[in-house]
Design a protein around this motif. Sequence first.
Motif, mmCIF file in Angstrom:
data_model
loop_
_atom_site.group_PDB
_atom_site.id
_atom_site.type_symbol
_atom_site.label_atom_id
_atom_site.label_comp_id
_atom_site.label_asym_id
_atom_site.label_seq_id
_atom_site.Cartn_x
_atom_site.Cartn_y
_atom_site.Cartn_z
ATOM 1 N N MET A 481 0.853 -1.178 0.000
ATOM 2 C CA MET A 481 0.000 0.000 0.000
ATOM 3 C C MET A 481 0.896 1.238 0.000
ATOM 4 O O MET A 481 1.609 1.490 0.962
ATOM 5 C CB MET A 481 -0.909 -0.008 1.224
ATOM 6 C CG MET A 481 -1.812 -1.239 1.313
ATOM 7 S SD MET A 481 -2.824 -1.548 -0.148
ATOM 8 C CE MET A 481 -3.882 -0.111 -0.122
ATOM 9 N N LYS A 483 -0.394 4.285 -0.746
ATOM 10 C CA LYS A 483 -1.340 5.406 -0.782
ATOM 11 C C LYS A 483 -0.820 6.566 0.061
ATOM 12 O O LYS A 483 0.048 6.377 0.919
ATOM 13 C CB LYS A 483 -2.686 4.934 -0.258
ATOM 14 C CG LYS A 483 -2.609 4.475 1.177
ATOM 15 C CD LYS A 483 -3.873 3.737 1.588
ATOM 16 C CE LYS A 483 -3.803 3.415 3.059
ATOM 17 N NZ LYS A 483 -4.514 2.225 3.430
ATOM 18 N N TYR A 487 2.404 6.690 2.766
ATOM 19 C CA TYR A 487 2.307 7.096 4.171
ATOM 20 C C TYR A 487 3.238 8.281 4.444
ATOM 21 O O TYR A 487 3.870 8.381 5.500
ATOM 22 C CB TYR A 487 2.659 5.936 5.111
ATOM 23 C CG TYR A 487 1.701 4.751 5.084
ATOM 24 C CD1 TYR A 487 0.970 4.438 3.953
ATOM 25 C CD2 TYR A 487 1.531 3.941 6.208
ATOM 26 C CE1 TYR A 487 0.094 3.352 3.935
ATOM 27 C CE2 TYR A 487 0.661 2.845 6.197
ATOM 28 C CZ TYR A 487 -0.045 2.559 5.055
ATOM 29 O OH TYR A 487 -0.903 1.491 5.022
ATOM 30 N N MET A 529 -7.899 2.422 -4.800
ATOM 31 C CA MET A 529 -8.886 2.033 -3.799
ATOM 32 C C MET A 529 -10.124 2.918 -3.844
ATOM 33 O O MET A 529 -11.197 2.516 -3.456
ATOM 34 C CB MET A 529 -8.268 2.127 -2.398
ATOM 35 C CG MET A 529 -7.123 1.160 -2.178
ATOM 36 S SD MET A 529 -7.715 -0.525 -2.176
ATOM 37 C CE MET A 529 -6.180 -1.384 -2.511
ATOM 38 N N ARG A 582 -17.441 0.704 5.657
ATOM 39 C CA ARG A 582 -16.867 1.852 4.971
ATOM 40 C C ARG A 582 -17.327 1.743 3.513
ATOM 41 O O ARG A 582 -18.266 2.407 3.122
ATOM 42 C CB ARG A 582 -15.336 1.839 5.118
ATOM 43 C CG ARG A 582 -14.679 3.106 4.693
ATOM 44 C CD ARG A 582 -13.238 3.209 5.182
ATOM 45 N NE ARG A 582 -12.344 2.230 4.550
ATOM 46 C CZ ARG A 582 -11.035 2.189 4.770
ATOM 47 N NH1 ARG A 582 -10.455 3.053 5.595
ATOM 48 N NH2 ARG A 582 -10.269 1.284 4.182
ATOM 49 N N PHE A 608 -11.916 -8.813 -2.459
ATOM 50 C CA PHE A 608 -11.221 -8.542 -1.201
ATOM 51 C C PHE A 608 -12.083 -7.803 -0.203
ATOM 52 O O PHE A 608 -13.198 -7.369 -0.510
ATOM 53 C CB PHE A 608 -9.917 -7.789 -1.471
ATOM 54 C CG PHE A 608 -10.084 -6.330 -1.834
ATOM 55 C CD1 PHE A 608 -10.588 -5.958 -3.069
ATOM 56 C CD2 PHE A 608 -9.711 -5.340 -0.941
ATOM 57 C CE1 PHE A 608 -10.714 -4.615 -3.407
ATOM 58 C CE2 PHE A 608 -9.834 -3.993 -1.269
ATOM 59 C CZ PHE A 608 -10.342 -3.627 -2.507
ATOM 60 N N HIS A 610 -11.556 -5.697 3.987
ATOM 61 C CA HIS A 610 -10.561 -5.041 4.844
ATOM 62 C C HIS A 610 -10.939 -5.253 6.305
ATOM 63 O O HIS A 610 -12.111 -5.118 6.660
ATOM 64 C CB HIS A 610 -10.529 -3.546 4.503
ATOM 65 C CG HIS A 610 -9.368 -2.807 5.096
ATOM 66 N ND1 HIS A 610 -8.093 -3.321 5.128
ATOM 67 C CD2 HIS A 610 -9.287 -1.576 5.659
ATOM 68 C CE1 HIS A 610 -7.278 -2.438 5.694
ATOM 69 N NE2 HIS A 610 -7.982 -1.369 6.028
ATOM 70 N N ASN A 651 -4.284 -7.035 6.175
ATOM 71 C CA ASN A 651 -3.350 -5.911 6.180
ATOM 72 C C ASN A 651 -2.146 -6.316 7.044
ATOM 73 O O ASN A 651 -2.030 -7.479 7.445
ATOM 74 C CB ASN A 651 -4.040 -4.638 6.697
ATOM 75 C CG ASN A 651 -4.527 -4.805 8.134
ATOM 76 O OD1 ASN A 651 -4.590 -5.918 8.644
ATOM 77 N ND2 ASN A 651 -4.856 -3.708 8.778
ATOM 78 N N SER A 652 -1.273 -5.373 7.382
ATOM 79 C CA SER A 652 -0.027 -5.756 8.060
ATOM 80 C C SER A 652 -0.279 -6.544 9.337
ATOM 81 O O SER A 652 0.276 -7.628 9.535
ATOM 82 C CB SER A 652 0.811 -4.532 8.401
ATOM 83 O OG SER A 652 1.042 -3.772 7.255
ATOM 84 N N ARG A 667 -1.993 -7.479 1.916
ATOM 85 C CA ARG A 667 -1.715 -6.075 1.613
ATOM 86 C C ARG A 667 -0.934 -5.457 2.767
ATOM 87 O O ARG A 667 -1.464 -5.227 3.851
ATOM 88 C CB ARG A 667 -3.037 -5.309 1.423
ATOM 89 C CG ARG A 667 -3.902 -5.878 0.306
ATOM 90 C CD ARG A 667 -5.127 -5.017 0.076
ATOM 91 N NE ARG A 667 -5.917 -4.822 1.272
ATOM 92 C CZ ARG A 667 -6.923 -5.588 1.668
ATOM 93 N NH1 ARG A 667 -7.290 -6.628 0.930
ATOM 94 N NH2 ARG A 667 -7.574 -5.323 2.784
ATOM 95 N N ILE A 668 0.315 -5.183 2.514
ATOM 96 C CA ILE A 668 1.162 -4.671 3.590
ATOM 97 C C ILE A 668 1.217 -3.145 3.538
ATOM 98 O O ILE A 668 1.222 -2.550 2.458
ATOM 99 C CB ILE A 668 2.579 -5.288 3.501
ATOM 100 C CG1 ILE A 668 3.360 -5.004 4.791
ATOM 101 C CG2 ILE A 668 3.359 -4.779 2.289
ATOM 102 C CD1 ILE A 668 4.629 -5.826 4.904
ATOM 103 N N GLY A 669 1.216 -2.513 4.689
ATOM 104 C CA GLY A 669 1.304 -1.053 4.763
ATOM 105 C C GLY A 669 2.298 -0.689 5.847
ATOM 106 O O GLY A 669 3.508 -0.790 5.686
ATOM 107 N N ILE A 670 1.782 -0.365 7.015
ATOM 108 C CA ILE A 670 2.620 0.116 8.113
ATOM 109 C C ILE A 670 3.698 -0.909 8.496
ATOM 110 O O ILE A 670 4.775 -0.531 8.955
ATOM 111 C CB ILE A 670 1.722 0.471 9.340
ATOM 112 C CG1 ILE A 670 2.446 1.404 10.298
ATOM 113 C CG2 ILE A 670 1.235 -0.777 10.056
ATOM 114 C CD1 ILE A 670 2.394 2.839 9.893
HETATM 115 C C1 LIG Z 1 -4.111 1.144 4.022
HETATM 116 C C2 LIG Z 1 -4.666 -0.143 3.688
HETATM 117 C C3 LIG Z 1 -3.983 -1.341 4.000
HETATM 118 C C4 LIG Z 1 -2.711 -1.373 4.781
HETATM 119 O O1 LIG Z 1 -2.963 -1.248 6.153
HETATM 120 P P1 LIG Z 1 -1.803 -1.374 7.233
HETATM 121 O O2 LIG Z 1 -2.499 -1.385 8.522
HETATM 122 O O3 LIG Z 1 -0.953 -0.168 7.060
HETATM 123 O O4 LIG Z 1 -1.082 -2.611 6.930
HETATM 124 C C5 LIG Z 1 -4.521 -2.526 3.556
HETATM 125 N N1 LIG Z 1 -5.684 -2.556 2.863
HETATM 126 C C6 LIG Z 1 -6.367 -1.438 2.569
HETATM 127 C C7 LIG Z 1 -7.648 -1.559 1.817
HETATM 128 C C8 LIG Z 1 -5.899 -0.204 2.977
HETATM 129 O O5 LIG Z 1 -6.580 0.894 2.678
#
Ligand SMILES: *Cc1c(COP(=O)(O)O)cnc(C)c1O
Length: 815
Positions: A481, A483, A487, A529, A582, A608, A610, A651-652, A667-670
């Motif tokens: 991610m 976006k 970050y 997204m 959401r 998918f 979330h 997610n993470s 889906r990895i982010g933080i």
């Molecule tokens: C931002 C986001 C993530 C990542 O989330 P983290 O908590 O940062 O891993 C995953 N999926 C979606 C749909 C997001 O908007």
Amino acid sequence: MNYTIKQIAEIANAKVIGDKNLVIKNIAFDSRIIYSTKNTAFIAINTHKNSGEKFIESAIDRGIKIIISEHHYPQFENVNWIIVENSVEFIQDLAKYHFGNSHLKSIGITGSNGKTILKEWLYQCLWNEFPTVKSPKSFNSQIGLPLSLLQINDSHKLGIFEVGISKPDEMQKLENIFSPQIGLLTHIGTAHLANFKSEEELIDEKIKLFKDSEVIIFNGDNQLVLNKINNLYSSKKLITYGFKESNQVYFKNLNSKEENLIVKYFDEEISFPVHQRDEATLTNALALVTVLKDLGIENQKIVEKINTLKAVEMRLEAIEGIKSNIIINDSFNLDLDSLKTALQFLNEYNKSKKSLVLTDIFDVNFNSKELYEEVSDLVNEQKFDSVFLIGNEISNFSDLFKSKTYTFINTQELIDSKHLTELENQIILLKGARKFEIEKIKDLLELRKHDTVLEINLNALLHNINYHKSLLKPATKMMAMVKANSYGLGSYEISEFLQHHHIDYLGVAFVDEGVELRKKGITVPIVVMNPEQHSYDTVIEYNLEPEIYSFRVLELFYAAVQKSGFDKKYPIHIKLETGMHRLGFKEYELDQLSETLNKMNVKVQSIFSHLSSSDIPEEKEFTLNQLETFEKNSSYLIKKLRYTPIRHILNSSGITSYTDHQYDMVRIGIGMLGESPNSEIQKQLQSVVSFKTVISQISLVENGESVGYSRRFKADHNTKIATIPVGYADGIPRLIGNQIGNVGVNKRLAPIVGSICMDMMMINIDHIPNVKEGDTVTVFNAKPTLKEFAEYCKTITYEVLTSISPRVKRIYVKD
Ligand SMILES: *Cc1c(COP(=O)(O)O)cnc(C)c1O
């Protein structure tokens, strides 16, 4: 190394297709960072996770003529092949043979932490004493160690190699390839402990490296290590170092405030100034002194060498320059190996024009003619537009360089020539020995001069990605991610890095973000997204893939697809609502959804959802419910669609807490930025972001005087206060003024005092010794950590990062 193909085939029992008489001096295993093709073979390494054979074509495109592989691909012409049974065993067997036939003194470093730092320090101290070879970066694994050993050549007198393991039985294998004369065991910590039954088992495995060592130097503070080595290796020369006075080597005055610390080495004392006094630095310093003593270096020389050690600046930084240049500044000392590393780094950027600034090189492994022939060969292969040589020695060899070449006696002469300020839209590599003070050129060419930077460590980012991958099945894909400008860290730079490291998907929030990435050359699939309804044409034009979360969006988007004349099935991603409330399709909409989709010329690439609370252990039941709803609804939709899109929900923190629900992608982010809510996982991650500035001024505020606007801090005794050039316009919330927040100075916390101003703030440094104007201040990274900083701000790490103002310069570092 230096072998003909024929010799290698005999050593490794391999089959040859092509010319047996070609000579191999280097083996490259990563097709992306091949910086030289001369006498270089590419090895396609197959591991259980990856096949290097995918990259044979790109290695050949780069000009490689020798391929080592488990399979022969006859479609490539004019290539010579060494066909091996097992690529990993091959490289290990060859390294074993090669090391076995070498004649150097060898140091093997193992342990949980500090291996790379100690290796680099030893190297900085020893490279001008003996012709020395060392592992590049932190190459220490089952593949990294063999590749490191293959760098040994006849002229080397000393080799310093890291040996790292993460699983049982690995050391035994590595010891069979490499048994060092001097064994050095650093700290044993909890890293990789997860793969072992106990600390004891981990220690047993690590110390197998010393089976045939003559000397073992180890940290004797750990009682278990001490007992084990004493029992197993009582016949060897053992030297212990550590904080306890029972060690043979320790600090005599550890707790004093004196500038010099005194190392007790058996009966001798060696005293030198130490500024940084954290535990890791101090234990590493003891290990360093012990090895240098054991190698017979005189005390006075040891002190001189330690004084010139800089914090291990083995790093290359890429900085935005004036006139759209990118400046690569390499501040590490200059020898042939470090030049090679810098050229590799350079090759990761696709700028069509490039220039090089290069000074005299000091490399005791060669005489100067040989040295500059090697150097010019390497440089010529890179096809620089201009080459600027600084120094008398290298200038004598300027004829060897094929690019447009200029020579200068010193750095100032080059600066005065004004050549550099004419460069435009280039990548400029600065590579100089310390005494040439090449940083002056960096200062000249750097775009924004700011002492305040947000430094992003891409190695740490990759480590974190790999850590999360290690929890997953090899086939599970990963979307990163990126976006909100990744970050806040810079979406292009991060995406380019991730693309280079084969990320499967990128995720952005809005279309503009995706367009920017495409325009700059990112070709990986990108999911948007939140595609806004006026942007659908742009989505299609730039080959982006929308998240579809309602019938309204589906129909509007499909109308745009039809209008565009796109004649294949357009890839889309269906978002299901499972509890977050959401965006997303609800259960009762699925029949209508599948009917609609089946009539449209679209391809559901993925389905998918979330998780709203994967980071909150108390919400486990809710999360399991979300996961169950997702399983049920996605399966139902797939049945109705009559084909099987991939699925993803984690997610993470989902990856680490709900690993079983990884489906086909995560889906990895933080998490890639090194943050986890789980303290055990947090220990395995590396911190990626460091927000730093420097002290502008230090003032002594007298008892009763006040600091800042509205006089909100009043000194109750004479107090040392420092001013730093960051304020709320940089994204530091004003609410953490008045001693709510802290920043780090010399690894200690300094409270923010008074009100935070727009561009500045004041901090109390009364309790911190040896602070000077110009010293670095850490807004966050290690002390305080990003998480602690977020706590001061009463928010989460995500918001801290995305609030940092764009005026703060982002710089990206890699080893
Ligand atoms: C931002 C986001 C993530 C990542 O989330 P983290 O908590 O940062 O891993 C995953 N999926 C979606 C749909 C997001 O908007």
